[in-house]
Design an enzyme around this catalytic site. Structure first.
Site, PDB file in Angstrom:
ATOM      1  N   GLU A  16       0.886  -1.128  -0.137  1.00 16.27           N
ATOM      2  CA  GLU A  16      -0.155   0.031   0.146  1.00 16.27           C
ATOM      3  C   GLU A  16       0.841   1.139   0.077  1.00 16.27           C
ATOM      4  O   GLU A  16       1.909   1.135   0.487  1.00 16.27           O
ATOM      5  CB  GLU A  16      -0.994   0.032   1.393  1.00 16.27           C
TER       6      GLU A  16
ATOM      7  N   CYS B 201       2.740   8.520   1.711  1.00 14.14           N
ATOM      8  CA  CYS B 201       2.863   7.398   2.760  1.00 14.14           C
ATOM      9  C   CYS B 201       3.386   6.179   2.471  1.00 14.14           C
ATOM     10  O   CYS B 201       2.741   5.493   1.523  1.00 14.14           O
ATOM     11  CB  CYS B 201       1.679   7.431   3.584  1.00 14.14           C
TER      12      CYS B 201
ATOM     13  N   CYS C 106       4.478  -6.880   8.024  1.00 13.78           N
ATOM     14  CA  CYS C 106       5.183  -6.316   9.078  1.00 13.78           C
ATOM     15  C   CYS C 106       5.362  -7.683  10.196  1.00 13.78           C
ATOM     16  O   CYS C 106       4.312  -8.241  10.581  1.00 13.78           O
ATOM     17  CB  CYS C 106       4.681  -5.186   9.726  1.00 13.78           C
TER      18      CYS C 106
ATOM     19  N   CYS D 170       1.715  -5.029  16.052  1.00 17.63           N
ATOM     20  CA  CYS D 170       0.863  -4.154  16.943  1.00 17.63           C
ATOM     21  C   CYS D 170      -0.547  -4.649  17.007  1.00 17.63           C
ATOM     22  O   CYS D 170      -1.047  -4.753  15.809  1.00 17.63           O
ATOM     23  CB  CYS D 170       1.252  -2.816  16.520  1.00 17.63           C
TER      24      CYS D 170
ATOM     25  N   CYS E 102      -2.857  -2.556  14.803  1.00 11.38           N
ATOM     26  CA  CYS E 102      -2.619  -2.148  13.296  1.00 11.38           C
ATOM     27  C   CYS E 102      -3.000  -3.567  12.457  1.00 11.38           C
ATOM     28  O   CYS E 102      -2.697  -4.640  12.584  1.00 11.38           O
ATOM     29  CB  CYS E 102      -1.139  -2.067  13.162  1.00 11.38           C
TER      30      CYS E 102
ATOM     31  N   CYS F 194      -3.357   1.785   8.554  1.00 12.33           N
ATOM     32  CA  CYS F 194      -2.425   1.020   7.896  1.00 12.33           C
ATOM     33  C   CYS F 194      -2.769  -0.408   7.543  1.00 12.33           C
ATOM     34  O   CYS F 194      -3.289  -1.010   8.230  1.00 12.33           O
ATOM     35  CB  CYS F 194      -1.344   1.211   9.156  1.00 12.33           C
TER      36      CYS F 194
END
Ligand code: SAH
Length: 371
Positions: free
Chosen positions: A107, A120, A127, A131, A134, A352
């Site tokens: 993205e 961004c 990832c 978290c 997220c 995100c």
């Protein structure tokens, strides 16, 4: 680029990300005059060529020869991605889903605001930091992105929005400090080859042990200076609450993280920006603001409050506007520089990793033969 890569390395990866001199060397290694490298530079960066075919100033025979033997793992010498989806919010925020040569999707978001266009960018596919609030963290890590895949995102937004990006924030998918080399090389390229200013670039990290002072040193070594902004996703004023939201924070006590931030400030002379996601009822009370102020007192810093963008998988709540205001006020009372990030593009799956997760299931894997 200031990095000197051995010739073999330059010859085995896409061209995007290489600087003028490297492109000249590249052309010469192919038996072409150096000015062909300068032509490539102009077409890659100023004109935004997507394939060698478009660079008609290059001899056709050479283009055909190159097209027949692309670098390992890439579809084409240029290294551009393929746009597989675009969503444009009412405020103009434009979210792109881009396919890499090996069929992953990442993205990138273009965010227009008075006189600015912020891109961004993602630094990894997925990832590993997990978290809890997220969307990207839910799918784990597939791989880190290469320099050309990072630079491509900025060019893709420029093309999609027909406007020149002024700012870049590494706040898309991934943890940039797990990919520092490529991130710094991309910053170098954005500044040297696309004419952006380092001060308009922000690298956001949730904190990876033993990487922060190293990033500062590497930046000085590779870029000659470290003037981009470092943003640290703190999200909680103490270790217990932080670990609840960011399980991987277990390996990085908050005191050590702050000590590393201080070292970063000492090496670079730049203040650090702390990001703090506000989760309704969880970390958004005035007592959290006061604890946060005590934690970062005397630090050359700035706090950026981010109201939570709800994602499908979690039951966290958005903070009420009153809670956001009270939190901001409490920090200000403690003389902490603070700003609240305006929510942009909420109707374009702004949080995100959200767009990718929603579309992933319904998308065909990208064919490897296109760029
Ligand atoms: N891994 C890096 C950069 C990617 S996330 C980091 O953690 O800093 C960029 C920012 O978006 C981080 O501050 C992150 O906490 C925030 N973010 C992630 N999910 C969010 C959500 N659902 N709502 C609001 N902010 C979110």
């Amino acid at each position: 680029m200031t990095t000197s890569e051995p010739a073999a390395a330059v010859l085995s990866r896409p061209l995007l990300g290489l600087g003028r001199q490297q492109l000249e060397t590249w052309a010469e290694l192919q038996g072409q005059p150096a000015f062909r490298g300068r032509q490539l530079h102009d077409w890659l960066y100023a004109k935004g060529a997507r394939s060698l075919d478009q660079i008609t100033v290059l001899p056709r025979a050479w283009r055909q020869q190159l097209a027949a033997a692309p670098p390992t793992g890439a579809a084409d010498w240029i290294g551009r991605s393929r746009e597989v989806h675009r969503s444009v919010a009412r405020d103009g925020t434009t979210k792109l889903l881009l396919a890499t040569a090996d069929g992953h999707t990442i993205e990138t978001v273009g965010i227009p605001a008075e006189g600015r266009l912020t891109v961004c960018v993602s630094s990894q596919v997925g990832c590993p930091m997990a978290c809890r609030f997220c969307a990207t963290g839910k799918g784990g890590l597939q791989r880190s992105l290469a320099v050309h895949e990072i630079v491509d995102q900025v060019l893709s937004v420029r093309e999609a929005m027909d406007a020149r990006p002024s700012h870049v924030v590494f706040m898309g998918m991934g943890e940039p400090l797990l990919n520092s080399e490529a991130v710094l090389a991309a910053i170098d390229c954005l500044c040297t080859d696309l004419g952006m200013a380092q001060r308009q670039i922000t690298v956001s990290t949730v904190g990876v042990p033993q990487t922060l002072p190293r990033l500062a040193e590497l930046a000085l070594e590779r870029l000659g200076r470290a003037q981009f902004t470092l943003a640290v996703s703190l999200h909680a004023p103490d270790q217990r609450l932080r670990e609840e939201l960011i399980p991987t924070a277990h390996a990085y006590p908050i005191g050590e993280l702050l000590a590393d931030c201080r070292r970063y400030v000492a090496i670079t002379g730049r203040r650090v920006s702390f990001e703090y996601i506000l989760l309704g009822g969880l970390n958004d009370q005035p007592r959290h603001a006061e604890a946060l102020a005590r934690l970062i007192r005397g630090f050359q810093s700035h706090v950026n409050l981010i109201p939570y963008n709800p994602i499908a998988e979690e039951e966290f709540k958005r903070p009420t506007p009153a809670a956001v205001e009270a939190f901001r006020h409490a920090l200000q009372q403690c003389r902490i520089a603070v700003s609240v990030r305006a929510s942009r593009g909420l109707d374009a799956d702004a949080a995100c990793g959200q767009l990718r997760r929603r579309l992933e299931a319904s998308l065909e894997p990208a064919p490897a033969g296109r760029s």
